[in-house]
Design a protein around this motif. Structure first.
Motif, PDB file in Angstrom:
ATOM      1  N   SER A 110      -5.594 -10.084  -7.995  1.00 13.62           N
ATOM      2  CA  SER A 110      -6.070  -8.835  -7.407  1.00 13.62           C
ATOM      3  C   SER A 110      -5.109  -8.287  -6.359  1.00 13.62           C
ATOM      4  CB  SER A 110      -7.430  -9.062  -6.729  1.00 13.62           C
ATOM      5  OG  SER A 110      -8.372  -9.531  -7.657  1.00 13.62           O
ATOM      6  N   VAL A 111      -5.226  -7.000  -6.112  1.00 11.68           N
ATOM      7  CA  VAL A 111      -4.498  -6.339  -5.037  1.00 11.68           C
ATOM      8  C   VAL A 111      -5.283  -6.569  -3.750  1.00 11.68           C
ATOM      9  CG1 VAL A 111      -3.777  -4.100  -4.116  1.00 11.68           C
ATOM     10  CG2 VAL A 111      -3.552  -4.584  -6.569  1.00 11.68           C
ATOM     11  N   LEU A 112      -4.590  -6.922  -2.680  1.00 12.24           N
ATOM     12  CA  LEU A 112      -5.236  -7.106  -1.387  1.00 12.24           C
ATOM     13  C   LEU A 112      -5.172  -5.820  -0.583  1.00 12.24           C
ATOM     14  CD1 LEU A 112      -3.844 -10.594  -0.298  1.00 12.24           C
ATOM     15  CD2 LEU A 112      -6.109 -10.057  -1.205  1.00 12.24           C
ATOM     16  N   VAL A 113      -6.288  -5.475   0.034  1.00 10.66           N
ATOM     17  CA  VAL A 113      -6.368  -4.333   0.935  1.00 10.66           C
ATOM     18  C   VAL A 113      -6.815  -4.891   2.275  1.00 10.66           C
ATOM     19  CG1 VAL A 113      -7.519  -2.147   1.418  1.00 10.66           C
ATOM     20  CG2 VAL A 113      -6.981  -2.776  -0.940  1.00 10.66           C
ATOM     21  N   ALA A 114      -6.142  -4.501   3.335  1.00  3.26           N
ATOM     22  CA  ALA A 114      -6.481  -5.050   4.646  1.00  3.26           C
ATOM     23  C   ALA A 114      -6.362  -3.979   5.711  1.00  3.26           C
ATOM     24  CB  ALA A 114      -5.552  -6.210   4.989  1.00  3.26           C
ATOM     25  N   GLY A 116      -3.359  13.133  -5.154  1.00  2.54           N
ATOM     26  CA  GLY A 116      -2.505  12.808  -6.295  1.00  2.54           C
ATOM     27  C   GLY A 116      -2.060  11.357  -6.337  1.00  2.54           C
ATOM     28  N   ILE A 117      -2.724  10.499  -5.598  1.00  5.78           N
ATOM     29  CA  ILE A 117      -2.357   9.081  -5.542  1.00  5.78           C
ATOM     30  C   ILE A 117      -3.383   8.304  -6.346  1.00  5.78           C
ATOM     31  CG2 ILE A 117      -2.026   7.099  -4.022  1.00  5.78           C
ATOM     32  CD1 ILE A 117      -1.297   9.204  -1.822  1.00  5.78           C
ATOM     33  N   GLU A 118      -2.920   7.765  -7.482  1.00  6.64           N
ATOM     34  CA  GLU A 118      -3.854   7.075  -8.370  1.00  6.64           C
ATOM     35  C   GLU A 118      -3.464   5.636  -8.661  1.00  6.64           C
ATOM     36  OE1 GLU A 118      -4.413   9.499 -11.807  1.00  6.64           O
ATOM     37  OE2 GLU A 118      -5.170  11.201 -10.654  1.00  6.64           O
ATOM     38  N   THR A 119      -2.265   5.234  -8.281  1.00  4.29           N
ATOM     39  CA  THR A 119      -1.837   3.866  -8.551  1.00  4.29           C
ATOM     40  C   THR A 119      -1.381   3.200  -7.259  1.00  4.29           C
ATOM     41  OG1 THR A 119       0.494   4.405  -8.920  1.00  4.29           O
ATOM     42  CG2 THR A 119      -0.990   4.567 -10.848  1.00  4.29           C
ATOM     43  N   LEU A 120      -1.313   1.875  -7.292  1.00  2.00           N
ATOM     44  CA  LEU A 120      -0.823   1.139  -6.136  1.00  2.00           C
ATOM     45  C   LEU A 120       0.612   1.555  -5.808  1.00  2.00           C
ATOM     46  CD1 LEU A 120      -1.124  -1.041  -3.982  1.00  2.00           C
ATOM     47  CD2 LEU A 120      -0.454  -2.732  -5.701  1.00  2.00           C
TER      48      LEU A 120
END
Length: 168
Positions: A70-74, A144-148
């Protein structure tokens, strides 16, 4: 960092913009040292609470298993990642009009309420960050931001702009 150690680690899953409160990781860590009283006053964790907890070497492996690919968000990732010895990242994309990016300030902007008894706990702050992230997804998409990759690029661009502005 300056003798500080991790004493708790937590995470929560966000899937398709929904916070899965039933899928959390929330563990105490034995820092193998006394916890300063000024720290206990903030987060409420005492020496007695961590004395039988596993050390960070064990807990990081367990956390890694929980996270998987998974991608981490902090929130305040630089502080957290300093302990985890990962690369520091910067972010302030959707609210670049202000320099107030504390967890409390961001939660207020997104109408996320952190119960007072959960603030400054690993799980409480993780749940709050997950709620903010889930609410932030629409703003990112609107920009317009849809990807990491697009989020990282936008964040890096904003950091460069701020550095240029600071020169003048």
């Amino acid at each position: 960092s300056n003798g500080d150690e991790i004493i708790s680690i937590a995470g929560v899953r966000v899937v398709n913009g929904r916070v899965l409160t039933g899928e959390t990781f929330d563990k105490l860590v034995n820092p193998n040292r006394k916890i300063p009283g000024r720290s206990t006053a903030i987060h409420g964790i005492t020496d007695e609470m961590v004395k039988h907890a596993p050390p960070i070497s064990v807990m990081l492996r367990r956390f890694h298993e929980f996270v998987g690919p998974s991608v981490l968000v902090a929130h305040n990732a630089a502080f957290a990642l300093k302990f985890l010895e990962l690369k520091k990242t910067n972010s302030a994309i959707v609210h670049d009009h202000t320099d107030q990016h504390t967890l409390d300030a961001v939660c207020e902007r997104f109408d996320v309420v952190i119960p007072p008894d959960k603030r400054h706990t690993a799980l409480g702050d993780s749940l709050a960050t997950a709620e903010v992230f889930a609410r932030m997804l629409d703003l990112l998409e609107f920009n317009g931001i849809e990807t990491l990759r697009e989020a990282i690029d936008a964040s890096n661009k904003l950091v460069q702009i701020r550095r240029q502005q600071a020169k003048y």
